[in-house]
Design a protein around this motif. Sequence first.
Motif, PDB file in Angstrom:
ATOM      1  N   LEU A  75       0.855  -1.196   0.000  1.00 46.63           N
ATOM      2  CA  LEU A  75       0.000   0.000   0.000  1.00 46.63           C
ATOM      3  C   LEU A  75       0.881   1.233   0.000  1.00 46.63           C
ATOM      4  CD1 LEU A  75      -2.514  -0.982   2.842  1.00 46.63           C
ATOM      5  CD2 LEU A  75      -2.793  -1.359   0.392  1.00 46.63           C
ATOM      6  N   LYS A  76       0.598   2.147  -0.894  1.00 49.58           N
ATOM      7  CA  LYS A  76       1.338   3.413  -0.918  1.00 49.58           C
ATOM      8  C   LYS A  76       0.332   4.499  -0.625  1.00 49.58           C
ATOM      9  CE  LYS A  76       4.883   5.962  -1.742  1.00 49.58           C
ATOM     10  NZ  LYS A  76       6.159   5.784  -1.096  1.00 49.58           N
ATOM     11  N   TYR A  77       0.484   5.164   0.496  1.00 48.50           N
ATOM     12  CA  TYR A  77      -0.504   6.201   0.792  1.00 48.50           C
ATOM     13  C   TYR A  77       0.115   7.444   1.411  1.00 48.50           C
ATOM     14  CZ  TYR A  77      -0.272   4.441   5.613  1.00 48.50           C
ATOM     15  OH  TYR A  77       0.155   4.060   6.849  1.00 48.50           O
ATOM     16  N   TYR A  78      -0.602   8.547   1.213  1.00 47.45           N
ATOM     17  CA  TYR A  78      -0.174   9.839   1.754  1.00 47.45           C
ATOM     18  C   TYR A  78      -1.325  10.463   2.519  1.00 47.45           C
ATOM     19  CZ  TYR A  78       3.411   9.460  -1.877  1.00 47.45           C
ATOM     20  OH  TYR A  78       4.426   9.041  -2.673  1.00 47.45           O
ATOM     21  N   ASP A  79      -0.984  11.410   3.370  1.00 52.87           N
ATOM     22  CA  ASP A  79      -2.011  12.142   4.111  1.00 52.87           C
ATOM     23  C   ASP A  79      -2.543  13.283   3.237  1.00 52.87           C
ATOM     24  OD1 ASP A  79      -3.593  13.395   5.924  1.00 52.87           O
ATOM     25  OD2 ASP A  79      -1.964  14.301   7.069  1.00 52.87           O
ATOM     26  N   ASP A  80      -3.850  13.287   2.998  1.00 54.00           N
ATOM     27  CA  ASP A  80      -4.404  14.369   2.183  1.00 54.00           C
ATOM     28  C   ASP A  80      -4.893  15.544   3.042  1.00 54.00           C
ATOM     29  OD1 ASP A  80      -6.941  13.632   3.170  1.00 54.00           O
ATOM     30  OD2 ASP A  80      -7.168  12.160   1.588  1.00 54.00           O
ATOM     31  N   GLU A  81      -4.710  15.439   4.350  1.00 53.52           N
ATOM     32  CA  GLU A  81      -5.100  16.507   5.298  1.00 53.52           C
ATOM     33  C   GLU A  81      -6.577  16.864   5.190  1.00 53.52           C
ATOM     34  OE1 GLU A  81      -2.474  19.564   3.992  1.00 53.52           O
ATOM     35  OE2 GLU A  81      -0.738  18.730   5.006  1.00 53.52           O
ATOM     36  N   SER A  82      -7.417  15.957   4.701  1.00 54.68           N
ATOM     37  CA  SER A  82      -8.861  16.185   4.474  1.00 54.68           C
ATOM     38  C   SER A  82      -9.058  17.374   3.542  1.00 54.68           C
ATOM     39  CB  SER A  82      -9.615  16.456   5.782  1.00 54.68           C
ATOM     40  OG  SER A  82      -9.292  15.514   6.757  1.00 54.68           O
ATOM     41  N   ASN A  83      -8.106  17.570   2.640  1.00 60.18           N
ATOM     42  CA  ASN A  83      -8.031  18.802   1.867  1.00 60.18           C
ATOM     43  C   ASN A  83      -8.014  18.493   0.365  1.00 60.18           C
ATOM     44  OD1 ASN A  83      -7.006  21.049   0.574  1.00 60.18           O
ATOM     45  ND2 ASN A  83      -5.511  21.501   2.155  1.00 60.18           N
ATOM     46  N   LYS A  84      -8.964  19.105  -0.334  1.00 62.13           N
ATOM     47  CA  LYS A  84      -9.115  18.833  -1.765  1.00 62.13           C
ATOM     48  C   LYS A  84      -7.898  19.229  -2.589  1.00 62.13           C
ATOM     49  CE  LYS A  84     -13.047  20.185  -3.932  1.00 62.13           C
ATOM     50  NZ  LYS A  84     -14.381  20.754  -3.968  1.00 62.13           N
ATOM     51  N   GLU A  85      -7.292  20.361  -2.230  1.00 62.91           N
ATOM     52  CA  GLU A  85      -6.124  20.831  -2.985  1.00 62.91           C
ATOM     53  C   GLU A  85      -5.038  19.762  -2.982  1.00 62.91           C
ATOM     54  OE1 GLU A  85      -7.739  22.791  -0.895  1.00 62.91           O
ATOM     55  OE2 GLU A  85      -7.838  24.845  -1.637  1.00 62.91           O
ATOM     56  N   ARG A  86      -4.840  19.175  -1.819  1.00 64.08           N
ATOM     57  CA  ARG A  86      -3.775  18.187  -1.665  1.00 64.08           C
ATOM     58  C   ARG A  86      -4.102  16.907  -2.436  1.00 64.08           C
ATOM     59  NH1 ARG A  86       0.563  20.223  -0.462  1.00 64.08           N
ATOM     60  NH2 ARG A  86       0.113  21.048   1.589  1.00 64.08           N
ATOM     61  N   VAL A  87      -5.373  16.545  -2.479  1.00 61.50           N
ATOM     62  CA  VAL A  87      -5.780  15.281  -3.093  1.00 61.50           C
ATOM     63  C   VAL A  87      -5.306  15.159  -4.545  1.00 61.50           C
ATOM     64  CG1 VAL A  87      -7.817  14.063  -3.965  1.00 61.50           C
ATOM     65  CG2 VAL A  87      -7.698  14.723  -1.593  1.00 61.50           C
ATOM     66  N   GLN A  88      -5.553  16.198  -5.329  1.00 63.19           N
ATOM     67  CA  GLN A  88      -5.178  16.074  -6.747  1.00 63.19           C
ATOM     68  C   GLN A  88      -3.673  15.957  -6.903  1.00 63.19           C
ATOM     69  OE1 GLN A  88      -7.119  18.970  -9.290  1.00 63.19           O
ATOM     70  NE2 GLN A  88      -8.735  17.489  -9.590  1.00 63.19           N
TER      71      GLN A  88
END
Lengths: 417, 320
Positions: A75-88
Motif C-alpha cells: 500500500l502506498k498512501y499519503y495524508d491528504d489533510e482532508s483537503n481537496k487541494e492536496r488530493v489532486q
Amino acid sequence: MKKLFVFLMVIVFAMLTTKAFARDSILIGFTTSLTGKLNAESKAQLQGLQMWANNVNKNGGIYVKSLGKKLPVSLKYYDDESNKERVQQLYVRLINNDKVDFLISPYSSDLTATAAIIAQQYGKIIISTGAAADDIFAKGFSVVYQMYTPASRYLTGALDMLKKHDPKAKKVAIIYEQSEFAKAVCDAAKAYAQKNGFNVVMFEAYTPNTTDFSAFLNKMSSSKPDALIGGGHFADGETLAKQVYEQKIPLKLISLIVAPAVPKFKEIGEAALYVTAPSQWEPEVSYSQENAKKLKLSYYGPSVKWFTDTYINTYHQEPGYHAAGGFASALVIQKAIEETGTLDSNKIKQALDRMNIVTFYGQIKFAQGKYHGLQIGHEMVYLQWLKSDNKLVKEIVWPTLAANAKLVFPYSTKFKK
Amino acid sequence: MQKGYTLYWLLPALIVAIIYPILTDNVMLRETIFLILLSITLSVSLNIIMGYTGYVSFGHIVYYGIGAYTSFYLMYAYKLNLVVSILIGGVFASLVAFILGQAVLSLRGAIFAIATIGINEAVKSLISNIPFLGSAMGLYFDFSIYENYGGAIKAIWLSYYLMGILTVFSVVSAYCIKKSKFGLGLFSIREDQDASSVLGIKTKLYKSIAYAISAFFPAIAGGIFAFKSGNIEPSGAFNLVKSIEMIVMVMLGGYGSIAGSALGALIYEKINGVLVVLPYVKDLHLAVSGLILLIIVQFAPGGIVGLLTKYFKNLRKVLE
C-alpha cells in the motif's frame, strides 16, 4: 577512480533495470486523511485496508496467472489533510511517480470526486470506498467504482421495511438535521416515498445541535404518521429518539441515521428499544456462503466472523462500516486480478463491470451505462435495538440476506407493556 | 513611496517557475507549482487588506468560495466559458466585498476579525441551503465538460496556465497599489487611521476599495481550482482553516511586503508539501510543520523579510 565510477554506474544501472522489468509487488495507492476533519473515519478505513494487505501477504500474495506466480501487495498512501487541494497533487504523484497499479479513493464524496478526475484522466481504476454521493456516478466516469450504498438509498430500505410489515401504512414524517449528508439522504428518501405512494406528512430540518424537539414532535403528532425517519448525527439523533419515547408517540417504525448505529445509543435505555437505523455494514450481519447460494451468487473472501475477530485481535476494537468498506474495496481488486490473471487495467475493468458477488461486506455489483460504477448490489442493513437477557442489543433485521433477527413491529408495542 | 526592486527578481523567478513544468511536461511538478501559485495568490491578495491597511481579515476565504461558486455554477448550468465564468466570479466577489466592506470596515481590531469569520460562516450556511447550488452536497461537473477544452488533460493544463497568469497579475497589481498614492493612503490608515482621516484621506472609501481588490484574486483562484477539481461543496469552498493558513503565510513572509507574502506562501506550501510525502513523518507532518513555523515566527516576528532586512540593510530596497 575510473574503475570505481564504472562499477558504480553498473550497479545503478542494474538496480534501475531490475526495478523497471521485474515486477515484485502489486502496488495499491490512495490518500487518507491522517489529519483534518475526516481523520476518524479515514483511520478506520485505512486499518481495514492494512488488514487486507497483511492477510494477503501472509498467504504469499495474489496469484497472477499471466506472470505465473504469486505477488505480494503493498500500500502506498499519503495524508491528504482532508483537503481537496492536496488530493489532486497526491493522486498525480501516485500515478506518475509511484506508478501504482490501482487506486483507492480517499474518504468522503468530495475528496473522491476530486481524485476521480485525476484517475479518469490517466485511465487508472479507482475504487471509491468512502463516498456515498450518487452525483459522482452520473458524470461520465468510466474507471470509478463505488463500494458504499449511495446516499439516495440510505433510508429507502426503511420505507420498504414499513411497506412489507404493514402494506396499509401510508403516512411518513421526515425530520432531519440541516447538514450536508442528512439533507441528501432525506431529499432522496422523500422522493422515494412519494414515488411509492407514501404521503410525506412532514418534511422539516432542524439546526445542528438541537436539544429540544418538542415543537417538531407536537407538529408531527397532529398529522399522525406511521413512521418517522431522518436524523443527523449522534447527539441530536439520541435526543430525538428519547423525546419520541417520552411523548409516547404511537409510531409503527422509527429509523434514524447515525445515532442508533453507535453502541453508546443504548445508554438512553428503554427509549432505544425498537429504534432502527441504516448502516453500510455491522459485525452482526449474516452474509454467508449459504445466503449467497440462495441468490445464486458466488461468495468471495473471508467470512464475517473472520473479519470481525481478526479486526478485534489486531486493533482491539470492534470494526465499523468504514473499516469493512476499506477491506472490501481492496478485496474486489483482488477478486478481479485472480479472475483475469493479469494486472492489465482494461481486463480488470471488464472483470469489475461484470462482477456480481457476495462478500462479508454484502453483495457487490456495479451499474453499467449512464451511471457506470454506481453501487447497485450492496444494500444498507437495518439494525434494531432489541432486548436479550434484559440487555439492549442491536440486531440486523433487514434485508433478509443479512438479517439475524426479526423486526419487532410496530415500534409502539413497547408502550403497551 | 520609494521605488523598490521586488518586481525585478520576483517576476522573472515566478515566470521561470511557471514555465518550467510546461517545457519539461512534468505533471508532478505542475501540481506542486499549481498549489504554490494558488498559495502565493491568496497570500499576496490578503496582504493588500491585511498588510497595507492593518485589517486582519480572518474569513477571507469567503471570497475564494463566492468566486468559486459563481464561476462553477455558470459553467455547470449555462455551459459558459471558463475564462468568462471566472472573471464574472471575480467581479461578483469584489462587488460583494465592497458592499460588505461598508458594514465591517468600520469595525476595528479583533471585532473586525470576528465579523469576517461570521461572514464566512453565514455565507457557507446560506449556500448549504440553496437547492440550485446543490445545497450542502454541492455540485459535480459532468466529466465531458472537459471535452470543450480539448479533454481532461488539456483542461488541467489550462487551469495551470490560468493560475500562472493570475499569480503574475496579482503580484504586479499588489506592487502597483503599494507604489501608488492610493497605496500610500492605505499605509497611512494602517499607521494611524484617525490622523489620516484628518489629513483628508477618505479612509472608508480607501479601505473598501482595498478590500474589494483583495477579494478579486482569491475569487478567480477559487474559480480555477473548482474547475480543475470538478466539484464544489460549501465545506471545502469556505474552509476556515484555509483562511488561517493565508494569515500564517503573510505573517511568515512579512506583513506588508509583497516579496514577503510570496516567500511566505512558497515556504509554507513547500514545508507542507515535502513533509506530507516524507515517509518518516507520515503521522506527524502537521506537528513538524507547526514546529518549524513556530521557530520561524519566534525568531523572526517581522517574518522572513523583517529578519533579512534587519541583518542586511542593503536588502531593504530589493525586498520592498
